[in-house]
Scaffold this motif. Structure first.
Motif, PDB file in Angstrom:
ATOM      1  N   GLY A   1       0.789  -1.232   0.000  1.00  0.00           N
ATOM      2  CA  GLY A   1       0.000   0.000   0.000  1.00  0.00           C
ATOM      3  C   GLY A   1       0.819   1.278   0.000  1.00  0.00           C
ATOM      4  N   PRO A   2       1.789   1.452   0.916  1.00  0.00           N
ATOM      5  CA  PRO A   2       2.580   2.691   0.922  1.00  0.00           C
ATOM      6  C   PRO A   2       3.355   2.899  -0.376  1.00  0.00           C
ATOM      7  CG  PRO A   2       2.815   1.528   3.004  1.00  0.00           C
ATOM      8  CD  PRO A   2       2.088   0.602   2.087  1.00  0.00           C
ATOM      9  N   GLU A   3       3.967   1.822  -0.867  1.00  0.00           N
ATOM     10  CA  GLU A   3       4.720   1.924  -2.122  1.00  0.00           C
ATOM     11  C   GLU A   3       3.787   2.236  -3.295  1.00  0.00           C
ATOM     12  OE1 GLU A   3       6.919  -0.828   0.663  1.00  0.00           O
ATOM     13  OE2 GLU A   3       4.840  -0.541   0.020  1.00  0.00           O
TER      14      GLU A   3
ATOM     15  N   PHE B   1       1.549   5.847  -7.514  1.00  0.00           N
ATOM     16  CA  PHE B   1       0.472   6.631  -8.128  1.00  0.00           C
ATOM     17  C   PHE B   1       0.913   8.070  -8.358  1.00  0.00           C
ATOM     18  CE2 PHE B   1      -2.528   3.282  -7.669  1.00  0.00           C
ATOM     19  CZ  PHE B   1      -3.708   3.665  -8.300  1.00  0.00           C
ATOM     20  N   ARG B   2       1.694   8.602  -7.419  1.00  0.00           N
ATOM     21  CA  ARG B   2       2.130   9.997  -7.530  1.00  0.00           C
ATOM     22  C   ARG B   2       3.256  10.168  -8.549  1.00  0.00           C
ATOM     23  NH1 ARG B   2       1.817   9.525  -1.608  1.00  0.00           N
ATOM     24  NH2 ARG B   2      -0.052  10.610  -0.880  1.00  0.00           N
ATOM     25  N   THR B   3       4.140   9.193  -8.618  1.00  0.00           N
ATOM     26  CA  THR B   3       5.348   9.344  -9.439  1.00  0.00           C
ATOM     27  C   THR B   3       5.265   8.658 -10.791  1.00  0.00           C
ATOM     28  OG1 THR B   3       6.400   7.352  -8.533  1.00  0.00           O
ATOM     29  CG2 THR B   3       6.713   9.425  -7.314  1.00  0.00           C
TER      30      THR B   3
ATOM     31  N   SER C   1      -4.520  -6.096 -11.222  1.00  0.00           N
ATOM     32  CA  SER C   1      -3.651  -5.445 -12.196  1.00  0.00           C
ATOM     33  C   SER C   1      -3.141  -4.111 -11.665  1.00  0.00           C
ATOM     34  CB  SER C   1      -4.417  -5.228 -13.504  1.00  0.00           C
ATOM     35  OG  SER C   1      -3.584  -4.701 -14.506  1.00  0.00           O
ATOM     36  N   THR C   2      -3.997  -3.389 -10.938  1.00  0.00           N
ATOM     37  CA  THR C   2      -3.595  -2.101 -10.370  1.00  0.00           C
ATOM     38  C   THR C   2      -2.546  -2.274  -9.283  1.00  0.00           C
ATOM     39  OG1 THR C   2      -5.820  -1.246 -10.794  1.00  0.00           O
ATOM     40  CG2 THR C   2      -4.436   0.024  -9.295  1.00  0.00           C
ATOM     41  N   VAL C   3      -2.695  -3.338  -8.486  1.00  0.00           N
ATOM     42  CA  VAL C   3      -1.809  -3.562  -7.337  1.00  0.00           C
ATOM     43  C   VAL C   3      -0.502  -4.232  -7.738  1.00  0.00           C
ATOM     44  CG1 VAL C   3      -1.604  -4.829  -5.153  1.00  0.00           C
ATOM     45  CG2 VAL C   3      -3.714  -3.633  -5.701  1.00  0.00           C
TER      46      VAL C   3
END
Length: 360
Positions: free
Chosen positions: A126-128, A133-135, A306-308
């Motif tokens: 989750g944290p990674e 998502f941001r980078t 797929s998102t994870v």
């Protein structure tokens, strides 16, 4: 100055609101249930419930060496979810044959605890993932928790055992070639479940499993020893664009092609390593070609995983193509033919898998 709220300008449909709240409650229960399913699997609660027949919570706790009060609450949650059957008159719990086939039979092609293990473990990034998502950066498969690899093996392995040979038989002439003694390379083999299954089914053929994840290759070698096929199957640490060998009669990829950072480059390498009359079998999650046709329970699962895991893995590699686990037949065809393959078709399918055959 006055302003209008979005509620005033767009009146809420109470029925749709209640439906969405209901869906959210189901999802909240499912989220917690996934963790409890993993516990039930790890502590042997499902297996003991299947073997012991109708039992009280105290009897199941005694059978598994667990605390009754926890087991009681766990059983009630499982019964509320339809995973366990409750008899209120006797205050006893049991598994129906269908529930046992899904939850307690590790050889079943629909054995689900491995999937829960996979999904619960994948969520640990989750944290990674938030940072990704941001980078826009990726997260490599090797960066996941070890239970992701074991859950993948336990989830997919039984279905490969059930369907794999039928899938190979659906390829034009491949089964006969392998029975006569051919060459197989399984790319992205993980813990080697399908690799070993092919070695068992085609003892005259040579089988090689390759994966870039060294820890998974180590487990695959152990699995081959335990299965008694270590003398006719090899496992090598290599990438999908760099594995060795040529003139393979069959190249296989099981639920991993969409994870590749450079699927066109991978496809080109496969074409170089295939025999002139060889076949490439690509097994991918079932998907329609249009997004709107994948907005289903299975589509949600596939898009979410797929998102994870799948898309972040692709984005962590060179090119970072990000094909995604719901690419569908036409998108997959485009990638494969761009690499130079001239023949591509859907050879077989199940409710959760598409099986493609590509030839030079």
């Amino acid at each position: 100055m006055t302003t209008e709220t979005s509620t005033e300008t767009n009146p809420i449909d109470e029925r749709k609101l209640n439906d969405l709240v209901g869906t959210s409650l189901v999802d909240l229960g499912a989220t917690v249930h996934a963790a409890l399913a993993v516990i039930g699997d790890e502590l042997g609660l499902y297996a003991a419930l299947d073997e012991a027949g109708p039992v009280t919570s105290a009897e199941l706790a005694a059978e598994t060496g667990t605390a009754e009060r926890y087991v009681r609450e766990w059983l009630r949650s499982q019964a509320a979810g339809g995973y366990v059957t409750y008899d209120p008159e006797a205050d006893r719990y049991r598994l129906t044959p269908e529930q046992a086939y899904v939850l307690a039979d590790e050889e079943s092609p629909v054995f689900m605890p491995g999937a829960f293990q996979l999904v619960a473990s994948a969520a640990k990034v989750g944290p990674e993932l938030r940072e990704a998502f941001r980078t826009g950066e990726g997260i490599g498969w090797h960066e996941h928790d070890e239970d992701v690899f074991h859950g993948t093996e336990r989830f997919f392995g039984p279905s490969y055992g059930a369907y794999l040979i039928d899938w190979i038989e659906s390829l034009d002439g491949t089964d006969a070639a392998l029975r006569a003694g051919g060459r197989i390379v399984d790319v992205g083999c993980g813990h080697g479940a399908p690799t070993i299954r092919m070695a068992e089914a085609y003892p005259e053929s040579t089988v090689v499993g390759v994966d870039y994840h060294e820890a998974s290759i180590a487990v695959a070698r152990e699995r081959a020893e335990s299965a008694g096929v270590a003398d006719r199957v090899e496992f090598e640490v290599a990438t999908a664009r760099g594995y060795d060998g040529t003139d393979y009669d069959l190249v296989t990829m099981f639920n991993c092609f969409h994870d590749m950072g450079d699927p066109v480059g991978v496809a080109a390498h496969v074409r170089e390593t295939l025999a002139d009359d060889g076949a490439w079998m690509i097994v991918e999650p079932y998907a329609e070609d249009r997004v709107e046709d994948n907005l289903t329970p299975f589509g949600r699962l596939a898009y979410s995983i797929s998102t994870v895991a799948c898309t972040p893995n692709s984005l962590s590699q060179d090119v970072g193509y990000g094909l995604g686990a719901q690419a569908g037949e036409e998108r997959t065809r485009e990638v494969v033919t761009e690499a130079g393959f001239t023949r591509f078709r859907r050879a077989a399918e199940t409710k959760t898998s598409l099986v493609f055959e590509a030839r030079p």
